[in-house]
Design a protein around this motif. Sequence first.
Motif, mmCIF file in Angstrom:
data_model
loop_
_atom_site.group_PDB
_atom_site.id
_atom_site.type_symbol
_atom_site.label_atom_id
_atom_site.label_comp_id
_atom_site.label_asym_id
_atom_site.label_seq_id
_atom_site.Cartn_x
_atom_site.Cartn_y
_atom_site.Cartn_z
ATOM 1 N N UNK A 49 13.673 4.598 54.417
ATOM 2 C CA UNK A 49 12.301 4.852 53.964
ATOM 3 C C UNK A 49 11.765 3.633 53.208
ATOM 4 N N UNK A 50 12.579 3.055 52.324
ATOM 5 C CA UNK A 50 12.146 1.877 51.560
ATOM 6 C C UNK A 50 11.886 0.684 52.471
ATOM 7 N N UNK A 51 12.640 0.570 53.541
ATOM 8 C CA UNK A 51 12.458 -0.515 54.487
ATOM 9 C C UNK A 51 11.080 -0.440 55.154
ATOM 10 N N UNK A 52 10.500 0.748 55.224
ATOM 11 C CA UNK A 52 9.227 0.953 55.920
ATOM 12 C C UNK A 52 8.010 0.914 54.994
ATOM 13 N N UNK A 53 8.226 0.842 53.687
ATOM 14 C CA UNK A 53 7.118 0.936 52.729
ATOM 15 C C UNK A 53 6.056 -0.127 52.978
ATOM 16 N N UNK A 54 6.440 -1.372 53.135
ATOM 17 C CA UNK A 54 5.450 -2.442 53.318
ATOM 18 C C UNK A 54 4.617 -2.243 54.581
ATOM 19 N N UNK A 55 5.270 -1.845 55.682
ATOM 20 C CA UNK A 55 4.530 -1.620 56.935
ATOM 21 C C UNK A 55 3.510 -0.518 56.776
ATOM 22 N N UNK A 56 3.924 0.608 56.170
ATOM 23 C CA UNK A 56 3.023 1.750 55.999
ATOM 24 C C UNK A 56 1.890 1.397 55.036
ATOM 25 N N UNK A 57 2.213 0.708 53.944
ATOM 26 C CA UNK A 57 1.195 0.321 52.967
ATOM 27 C C UNK A 57 0.150 -0.586 53.611
ATOM 28 N N UNK A 58 0.613 -1.543 54.401
ATOM 29 C CA UNK A 58 -0.313 -2.459 55.071
ATOM 30 C C UNK A 58 -1.191 -1.705 56.070
ATOM 31 N N UNK A 59 -0.586 -0.823 56.857
ATOM 32 C CA UNK A 59 -1.335 -0.073 57.870
ATOM 33 C C UNK A 59 -2.362 0.870 57.250
ATOM 34 N N UNK A 60 -2.072 1.365 56.062
ATOM 35 C CA UNK A 60 -2.990 2.290 55.387
ATOM 36 C C UNK A 60 -3.877 1.598 54.354
ATOM 37 N N UNK A 61 -3.692 0.308 54.180
ATOM 38 C CA UNK A 61 -4.445 -0.452 53.177
ATOM 39 C C UNK A 61 -4.313 0.188 51.800
ATOM 40 N N UNK A 62 -3.088 0.524 51.456
ATOM 41 C CA UNK A 62 -2.784 1.108 50.155
ATOM 42 C C UNK A 62 -1.763 0.225 49.451
ATOM 43 N N UNK A 63 -1.706 0.308 48.117
ATOM 44 C CA UNK A 63 -0.694 -0.479 47.410
ATOM 45 C C UNK A 63 0.714 0.025 47.715
ATOM 46 N N UNK A 64 1.644 -0.912 47.858
ATOM 47 C CA UNK A 64 3.032 -0.550 48.153
ATOM 48 C C UNK A 64 3.622 0.320 47.054
ATOM 49 N N UNK A 65 3.170 0.135 45.807
ATOM 50 C CA UNK A 65 3.671 0.954 44.696
ATOM 51 C C UNK A 65 3.349 2.432 44.890
ATOM 52 N N UNK A 66 2.162 2.725 45.421
ATOM 53 C CA UNK A 66 1.769 4.125 45.657
ATOM 54 C C UNK A 66 2.649 4.748 46.736
#
Length: 189
Positions: free
Chosen positions: A136-153
């Motif tokens: 799950x942590x490995x995917x955080x940056x991809x999902x954050x970028x795709x959703x235009x949300x901060x990686x911290x959220x």
Amino acid sequence: MFAQIRPAIVLTLILTVVTGLLYPLAITGLGQTLFAAQANSSQVKRGDVVVGSSLIGQNFTKDIYFWPRPSATSPDAYNAGSSSGSNLGPTSQVLVDRVKASVDALKAGGAAGPVPADAVTTSASGLDPDISPDYAKLQIDRVAKARALPADAISALVTANTRHPVLGIFGEAGVNVLALNMALDDLKK
């Protein structure tokens, strides 16, 4: 002779009614009364609409969602009607090629660091709904970028949806992909 056959026929009829009718009805009634959610496939609903099961994985493929571990079911991924593992061993070139292709795809998608085993291997059933916290942590940056949300959220959602071992020792930590993706959709609203 009928005196000897009659008890066998009566006993067969009694056992048929008890084991073929009464017992299944009693167990179904107990299951529906004491464990209704589990007896009805652990359905996950959004409002009145069933969106999945907490026990069966789904094939999320869009970048805006966390991806599940690979599924060995065929012809479609996460096909509960054909639950099975791949039966490929560590010396199988097919398995080696599939794992290498999965690692390459994750790296091309921006994954940095070591790739967890559950990111590139199937579960025994091919239907596992959970992934490891590392995947799950490995995917955080991809999902954050795709959703235009901060990686911290996104990271906070992963942490909130991580299930820990019972008493700290029984089982493994895991993240239910459907629950996490539903939380992601709720975050955007």
